[in-house]
Design an enzyme around this catalytic site. Structure first.
Site, PDB file in Angstrom:
ATOM      1  N   ASP A 106      41.031  33.300  32.315  1.00  0.00           N
ATOM      2  CA  ASP A 106      39.685  33.392  31.739  1.00  0.00           C
ATOM      3  C   ASP A 106      39.758  33.915  30.306  1.00  0.00           C
ATOM      4  O   ASP A 106      40.750  34.535  29.914  1.00  0.00           O
ATOM      5  CB  ASP A 106      38.819  34.351  32.563  1.00  0.00           C
ATOM      6  CG  ASP A 106      38.602  33.835  33.979  1.00  0.00           C
ATOM      7  OD1 ASP A 106      38.719  32.621  34.189  1.00  0.00           O
ATOM      8  OD2 ASP A 106      38.318  34.669  34.852  1.00  0.00           O
TER       9      ASP A 106
HETATM   10  N1  URA Z   1      41.396  35.108  38.472  1.00  0.00           N
HETATM   11  C1  URA Z   1      40.343  35.360  37.658  1.00  0.00           C
HETATM   12  O1  URA Z   1      39.265  35.714  38.122  1.00  0.00           O
HETATM   13  N2  URA Z   1      40.511  35.194  36.349  1.00  0.00           N
HETATM   14  C2  URA Z   1      41.669  34.843  35.775  1.00  0.00           C
HETATM   15  O2  URA Z   1      41.757  34.728  34.552  1.00  0.00           O
HETATM   16  C3  URA Z   1      42.760  34.587  36.622  1.00  0.00           C
HETATM   17  C4  URA Z   1      42.606  34.730  37.973  1.00  0.00           C
END
Ligand code: URA
Length: 240
Positions: A106
């Site tokens: 993310d």
């Molecule tokens: N899970 C998440 O919620 N975000 C990420 O960036 C990776 C795994």
């Protein structure tokens, strides 16, 4: 490996722009199989021909593997009209190799990201069938205990009704903010955040530490990257 123009090959490898390479060729600095060439459009077979630049052997690799310590605030994409992407953090000669992030973190997640142009390896790493565990460090709101760890080990029912594969939760410390390591082998949208939401918690910091046996180089500061060494490439390729 398919045939390639010598100016493109040298430029891809970071020896200069196409224009600069053209000039180097005019200056007789480039030889193929010990013969100096004068044509920037000369095509070579990178895995067969011996290419030299300023009398030094050029070894061209078809695939490139980059480990980045992804910083917060950039997105995992190759191009975006409004946001800065992880590929934007790389120099031109790497970008021109048509690299892409193998998997997504993310925008607000940090840590280990593999960037490559090897589609097959990327596919393997991302396939849930291959059971490649990705380990994260997380800080989450609220007290997390062994009961939560045991729920995670059974798989968590997410808001959309999907039950995740078993995940491993190691508790580092518990309190108003708990610190944990969590390992998952899938990559559903916001998976870890949604797993904690399902137990009435909330992720406030998330950093990926490893993908299978490949660990984030602790010397890489946020936003820094380096090519994987041979050993690390082998580790990734050993995934069956
Ligand atoms: N899970 C998440 O919620 N975000 C990420 O960036 C990776 C795994």
């Amino acid at each position: 490996m398919s045939k390639m123009r010598i100016d493109k090959l040298l430029s891809n490898m970071g020896y200069g722009s196409r224009k600069e390479i053209k000039n180097f060729i005019k200056e007789c600095l480039v030889a193929i199989n010990d013969v100096i060439i004068d044509d920037p459009g000369f095509t070579v077979q990178p895995d067969k021909d011996v290419i030299t630049f300023r009398n030094e052997k050029v070894s061209y690799k078809e695939y490139i593997y980059i480990m980045m310590n992804k910083p917060k605030g950039v997105i995992c994409a190759t191009y975006d009209p409004s946001e800065r992407t992880v590929v934007d953090l790389l120099p031109h000669h790497i970008k021109s190799r048509k690299v892409f992030p193998a998997g997504r973190l993310d925008k607000d997640t940090e840590g280990l990201l593999l960037i490559t142009n090897d589609g097959e390896l990327s596919h393997k790493l991302l396939s849930p069938k291959k059971h490649v565990f990705k380990k994260y460090y997380a800080e989450v709101l609220g007290f997390i205990d062994e009961d939560d760890a045991s729920l995670f080990s059974e798989g968590i029912l997410l808001d959309d009704g999907y039950k995740t594969m078993p995940a491993t939760l190691e508790i580092i410390s518990s309190g108003n903010i708990s610190k944990v390591y969590i390992s998952i082998r899938e990559g559903k949208y916001h998976q870890i955040k949604r797993m904690f939401e399902a137990i009435d918690s909330k992720v406030i910091y998330l950093k990926r530490l490893s993908i299978g046996k490949l660990k984030l180089d602790e010397n890489l500061k946020e936003g820094e990257w380096r090519e994987l060494n041979e050993e690390e490439i082998k580790l990734l390729k050993s995934i069956e």
